[in-house]
Design a protein around this motif. Structure first.
Motif, PDB file in Angstrom:
ATOM      1  N   MET B 229       0.869  -1.174   0.000  1.00  0.00           N
ATOM      2  CA  MET B 229       0.000   0.000   0.000  1.00  0.00           C
ATOM      3  C   MET B 229       0.905   1.223   0.000  1.00  0.00           C
ATOM      4  O   MET B 229       1.961   1.212   0.628  1.00  0.00           O
ATOM      5  CB  MET B 229      -0.822   0.042   1.289  1.00  0.00           C
ATOM      6  CG  MET B 229      -1.723  -1.131   1.498  1.00  0.00           C
ATOM      7  SD  MET B 229      -3.152  -1.023   0.453  1.00  0.00           S
ATOM      8  CE  MET B 229      -4.058   0.264   1.308  1.00  0.00           C
ATOM      9  N   ASN B 230       0.493   2.271  -0.685  1.00  0.00           N
ATOM     10  CA  ASN B 230       1.257   3.510  -0.594  1.00  0.00           C
ATOM     11  C   ASN B 230       1.121   4.041   0.834  1.00  0.00           C
ATOM     12  O   ASN B 230       0.023   4.348   1.286  1.00  0.00           O
ATOM     13  CB  ASN B 230       0.717   4.537  -1.586  1.00  0.00           C
ATOM     14  CG  ASN B 230       1.583   5.774  -1.628  1.00  0.00           C
ATOM     15  OD1 ASN B 230       2.197   6.149  -0.630  1.00  0.00           O
ATOM     16  ND2 ASN B 230       1.648   6.405  -2.779  1.00  0.00           N
ATOM     17  N   PRO B 231       2.238   4.122   1.568  1.00  0.00           N
ATOM     18  CA  PRO B 231       2.117   4.525   2.975  1.00  0.00           C
ATOM     19  C   PRO B 231       1.584   5.944   3.150  1.00  0.00           C
ATOM     20  O   PRO B 231       1.129   6.306   4.232  1.00  0.00           O
ATOM     21  CB  PRO B 231       3.544   4.412   3.518  1.00  0.00           C
ATOM     22  CG  PRO B 231       4.417   4.011   2.396  1.00  0.00           C
ATOM     23  CD  PRO B 231       3.611   3.835   1.159  1.00  0.00           C
ATOM     24  N   GLN B 232       1.620   6.749   2.096  1.00  0.00           N
ATOM     25  CA  GLN B 232       1.074   8.114   2.203  1.00  0.00           C
ATOM     26  C   GLN B 232      -0.436   8.102   2.430  1.00  0.00           C
ATOM     27  O   GLN B 232      -1.027   9.138   2.745  1.00  0.00           O
ATOM     28  CB  GLN B 232       1.360   8.905   0.916  1.00  0.00           C
ATOM     29  CG  GLN B 232       2.810   9.256   0.714  1.00  0.00           C
ATOM     30  CD  GLN B 232       3.016   9.953  -0.620  1.00  0.00           C
ATOM     31  OE1 GLN B 232       2.219   9.811  -1.543  1.00  0.00           O
ATOM     32  NE2 GLN B 232       4.089  10.704  -0.739  1.00  0.00           N
ATOM     33  N   ILE B 233      -1.047   6.938   2.254  1.00  0.00           N
ATOM     34  CA  ILE B 233      -2.501   6.844   2.365  1.00  0.00           C
ATOM     35  C   ILE B 233      -2.988   7.294   3.738  1.00  0.00           C
ATOM     36  O   ILE B 233      -4.101   7.795   3.883  1.00  0.00           O
ATOM     37  CB  ILE B 233      -2.949   5.406   2.041  1.00  0.00           C
ATOM     38  CG1 ILE B 233      -4.265   5.432   1.292  1.00  0.00           C
ATOM     39  CG2 ILE B 233      -3.059   4.536   3.261  1.00  0.00           C
ATOM     40  CD1 ILE B 233      -4.491   4.191   0.500  1.00  0.00           C
ATOM     41  N   ALA B 234      -2.133   7.151   4.736  1.00  0.00           N
ATOM     42  CA  ALA B 234      -2.514   7.584   6.080  1.00  0.00           C
ATOM     43  C   ALA B 234      -2.723   9.098   6.135  1.00  0.00           C
ATOM     44  O   ALA B 234      -3.299   9.620   7.083  1.00  0.00           O
ATOM     45  CB  ALA B 234      -1.440   7.165   7.085  1.00  0.00           C
ATOM     46  N   TYR B 235      -2.242   9.800   5.115  1.00  0.00           N
ATOM     47  CA  TYR B 235      -2.367  11.264   5.100  1.00  0.00           C
ATOM     48  C   TYR B 235      -3.368  11.727   4.048  1.00  0.00           C
ATOM     49  O   TYR B 235      -3.314  12.854   3.577  1.00  0.00           O
ATOM     50  CB  TYR B 235      -1.000  11.906   4.857  1.00  0.00           C
ATOM     51  CG  TYR B 235      -0.007  11.466   5.909  1.00  0.00           C
ATOM     52  CD1 TYR B 235       0.044  12.122   7.135  1.00  0.00           C
ATOM     53  CD2 TYR B 235       0.823  10.374   5.699  1.00  0.00           C
ATOM     54  CE1 TYR B 235       0.910  11.704   8.116  1.00  0.00           C
ATOM     55  CE2 TYR B 235       1.707   9.949   6.673  1.00  0.00           C
ATOM     56  CZ  TYR B 235       1.743  10.619   7.890  1.00  0.00           C
ATOM     57  OH  TYR B 235       2.594  10.197   8.864  1.00  0.00           O
ATOM     58  N   GLY B 236      -4.272  10.862   3.664  1.00  0.00           N
ATOM     59  CA  GLY B 236      -5.284  11.245   2.684  1.00  0.00           C
ATOM     60  C   GLY B 236      -5.366  10.194   1.606  1.00  0.00           C
ATOM     61  O   GLY B 236      -4.346   9.736   1.103  1.00  0.00           O
TER      62      GLY B 236
END
Lengths: 209, 612
Positions: B229-236
């Motif tokens: 998963m793209n870990p940036q997903i936690a930020y939107g």
């Protein structure tokens, strides 16, 4: 006037061609354009508005119905003498600079027009100066500001600030997906509406106060 | 601020965290927003999506906010259910993350069609005889390397990557040295140790998923493939939310870049582990991504991308040292990023066209890569037009009442009996269903329309025996799976609102298609082939997409579901300089069409909302 009922039904089903046809038929039967608008087109749009508020229908159906309403309006509007429509107030509305989204804003316009307001649509990507200019020119009672992106929300604040000199004459309404009541309060707007149907209620409320 | 003990279950993470922050913030700080078992926050923690539902089993998390009252019923609040992004830690807490709020193990698509290509990588290997450095032979390693490359291979004035010199033993030990040369620059050396085959990494950096391929640059063989998963997903969850986060300030933007790099390093390590090599052996990498992912990775200015005119900072191809981004590859390795075309048409689209060979299509061909933003290309008579449409995250399971990603427990296929009374469904992993994923909701809407439970404007028939209006108000819903057959403690339903989300998504894709055709002076009747790329595009049922009007009505034989074509394109660009240049040519050839400025957009879009 069975034809008006048919217009309402076709409009609520989103059948633009049929609404157009039936509106012409109503005119041919000698029904006054204002009657067709108020008791046919707008009456149906109001029912959709209530259903929308009650979560019975959602954005796609409202848009489809609005498209049908416009198909009918296009037939009768040319026949209207100036001032034939009742005037509940004027709204200047636009999507803030940096934002090109207008479907939500257009929904508000349709609902407001349906409720008898005169609407000046400034379109999308509207800079602060253009809002100010329109307020000078059209002397509205209401200004509506829309933003769909979290990245353009702050432009809303700038727009409200830009209109500071007119605040005794206008009420500012804000809306759009990322906007909340809290945000509206923070930037000093007069009101926030979560959807197009509530925008009409809010407009009435703001004008009454 | 005082520290208190927070216990996250079922992941079993206990830690001291500062009181006064939200449960979500604490979870993010503990790394619980990343990877399987973590907490999902699609809206970026703004209280807009209601997906980060947790249960506070013990302790004080303050009074529920208005956002929580909107998403949670009174009895749920009573049971301790809260939104992690809203509830503020007041004291020690025991927090349960329910299965539906968890990031699951993703069914990530990494395969893709294989295109034959002659390996002709930008890096080349040379074997050099080395002589032990001594007082009698006072030539250090690099002097010998440079001399041999010039004398034996005719490479004039070779350069040595400075950082490589810093970490290499300067004394030659004799034997054969293997050097890797890129252009005139020596970027790696194996002296006194065996050289593995030259390795390259191709990455499709998506908004949601990141697919990686470890490639043998000499043979072209894929040694390992995997996805995270793209870990940036936690930020939107979507591009706009993430760009919005980056605009909150330099620290926030840096954080986004860091987690992306951390994710890429983790993916590379996983791939290397699978192939029995180390990431320090990776000598070249290619990354393709949409314009936002590209910009966020490189830390380019994004304000003009997040707001109109939505333009990229840079459209030329970018080549940088991997280490300058913090990627732990071979000391001198380069990373190449495929050029982007426009604000919402990125290097992944270029790679998709390259990977599916749409640039040389002989027929009038439509190529679609469906995601939160769907990119569409129309290839006709040697010309290419592209657009991007905001199809939204509905097909990723977001904005759907019981939506989830395509992971274990998701309903992925639905069929109804002709009267709509019987429901047949399949879940991923064959387990009792927890929710419904994109292909499942698409099937459901198509079947509801086919069986007449939905009318053309998308309204559910309230007289149908499986359609009901919940007593507590809210949208009408179609009962898909009764609670006793599910893996959660409630019925699985498709709501009127879910249907409207699918209508909006399909209208975006259908109007994009129609407006591209219009811009080319063509109509649907002129279309000969449709190429559908991407994970969702591969798993969806074509009949369903045609039934609701999302895809043009063409015979099924005209469709090709090609899998991760962008990943294939990335591998091609990694393996072959000719392919890399072909990608750059594609980026220049494609004309970008901005849909919102086309006069007929509004009308076409509204018409497309109707089914089919």
């Amino acid at each position: 006037m069975a034809v008006l009922e048919e217009i309402k039904e076709a409009l609520m089903a989103g059948n633009a061609n049929k609404v157009k046809e039936l509106t012409q038929k109503a005119l041919d039967e000698g029904i006054a354009p204002t009657t067709i608008i108020n008791d046919g087109l707008i009456a149906a749009m109001n029912i959709i508005g209530v259903k929308f508020k009650n979560n019975e229908v959602y954005v796609p159906e409202v848009l489809v119905a609005a498209r049908a309403m416009h198909a009918g309006m296009d037939v009768v509007k040319p026949l209207l003498a100036g001032g034939a429509m009742e005037d509940k107030g004027t709204l200047v509305i636009g999507t803030v600079k940096g934002d090109l989204h207008d479907i939500g804003k257009n929904l508000v316009i349709m609902m407001m027009e349906g409720a008898g307001f005169k609407v000046i649509d400034l379109g999308i990507d509207v800079p602060v100066e253009k809002f100010v200019q329109a307020v000078e020119e059209h002397k509205p009672q209401l200004v509506g500001i829309s933003a769909l992106l979290t990245s353009t929300m702050m432009q809303m604040k700038k727009t409200v600030e830009g209109l500071a000199a007119y605040r005794d004459k206008i009420k500012i309404m804000v809306g759009g997906a990322p906007v909340t009541q809290k945000f509206a309060d923070e930037i000093g707007a007069d009101g926030y509406a979560p959807d197009a149907a509530s925008a009409v209620d809010l407009a009435r409320q703001l004008l009454a106060s | 601020m005082k520290e208190v003990l927070v216990d996250f279950q079922p992941v079993g993470r206990r830690a001291q965290v500062a009181a006064g922050q939200t449960i979500l913030a604490a979870a993010q700080q503990l790394g619980l927003a990343l990877g399987a078992g973590g907490l999902t926050a699609p809206c970026g923690g703004r209280g807009l999506c209601g997906r980060c539902r947790v249960r506070v089993a013990a302790g004080d998390a303050g009074e529920p906010t208005p956002a929580e009252r909107r998403f949670l019923k009174p009895e749920q609040l009573e049971q301790g259910y809260r939104l992690a992004c809203q509830a503020v830690i007041q004291g020690p807490l025991k927090v349960e993350i329910p299965p539906e709020s968890m990031l699951g193990v993703q069914k990530l698509q990494v395969e893709g069609l294989d295109v034959a290509v002659v390996p002709e990588a930008p890096v080349k290997r040379y074997n050099l005889p080395l002589t032990r450095t001594t007082i009698e032979n006072p030539r250090p390693l690099w002097q010998q390397v440079a001399g041999e490359l010039e004398a034996t291979y005719g490479l004039e004035r070779p350069e040595i990557d400075f950082n490589l010199a810093l970490v290499t033993e300067p004394m030659a030990a004799g034997g054969t040295g293997v050097v890797t040369v890129r252009g005139k620059e020596v970027i790696n050396i194996y002296a006194g140790r065996p050289a593995p085959p030259p390795l390259g990494l191709a990455v499709d950096l998506g908004t949601t998923k990141v697919a990686g391929f470890l490639i043998n640059l000499e043979t072209g063989a894929t040694l390992a493939a995997d996805g995270i998963m793209n870990p940036q997903i936690a930020y939107g969850e979507d591009v706009m939310a993430r760009l919005g986060y980056a605009l909150e300030g330099e620290a926030a933007y840096r954080r986004l870049q860091e987690v992306a790099i951390e994710g890429l390093n983790r993916l590379a390590a996983t791939l290397a582990g699978k192939a029995g090599v180390t990431t320090a052996d990776i000598e070249e990498a290619v990354i393709v991504g949409n314009t936002a992912m590209h910009h966020l990775l490189l830390h380019l200015p994004v304000e003009q991308l997040a707001r109109a005119p939505y333009v990229p900072a840079l459209t030329i191809p970018v080549e940088v040292k991997a280490r300058s981004l913090g990627l732990n590859f071979s000391p001198g390795a380069y990373v190449y990023l495929q050029p982007v075309i426009a604000g919402f048409v990125g290097g992944d689209h270029v790679a998709m066209i390259l990977g599916s060979r749409l640039d040389e299509a002989r027929k009038v061909t439509l190529g679609l890569d469906i995601g939160t933003n769907t990119e569409i290309v129309l290839s006709y008579g040697g010309k290419m037009l592209s657009c991007s449409c905001a199809s939204g995250p509905a097909f990723e399971g977001a904005h759907i009442a019981q939506g989830m990603r395509a992971i274990t427990g998701a309903i992925a296929a639905v069929r109804l009996s002709d009267d709509g009374r019987e429901v047949y469904w399949e879940s991923i992993g064959g387990v009792p269903p927890l929710g419904i994923c994109g292909s499942g909701i698409l099937d459901a809407v198509a079947e509801l329309y086919r069986t007449g439970v939905l009318n053309a404007s998308g309204r559910l028939d309230l007289n149908h025996p499986r359609v009901r209006r919940p007593a507590e108000g809210g949208p009408a819903e179609f009962l898909l799976v009764p609670a006793e057959e599910t893996g959660i403690d409630s019925d699985l339903v498709v709501t009127q609102k879910d249907i409207s989300e699918i209508q909006l998504a399909k209208a975006a894709i259908a109007s994009g298609t129609l407006l591209l055709l219009e811009a080319a002076g063509l109509t649907v009747a002129d279309l000969e082939e449709v190429v559908v790329a991407g994970a969702f595009g591969t798993h969806l049922k074509l009949e369903s997409a045609i039934t609701i009007g999302m895809f043009p009505k063409l015979p099924l034989s005209a469709f090709r579901q090609v899998g991760n074509a962008a990943g294939t394109g990335a591998r091609l660009a990694l393996l072959s300089m000719a392919e890399r240049q072909r990608g750059e040519t594609i980026a220049r050839q494609v004309s970008y069409i901005e849909l919102m400025t086309r006069p007929s957009f509004q009308e076409v879009f509204m018409k497309s909302l109707l089914l089919p």
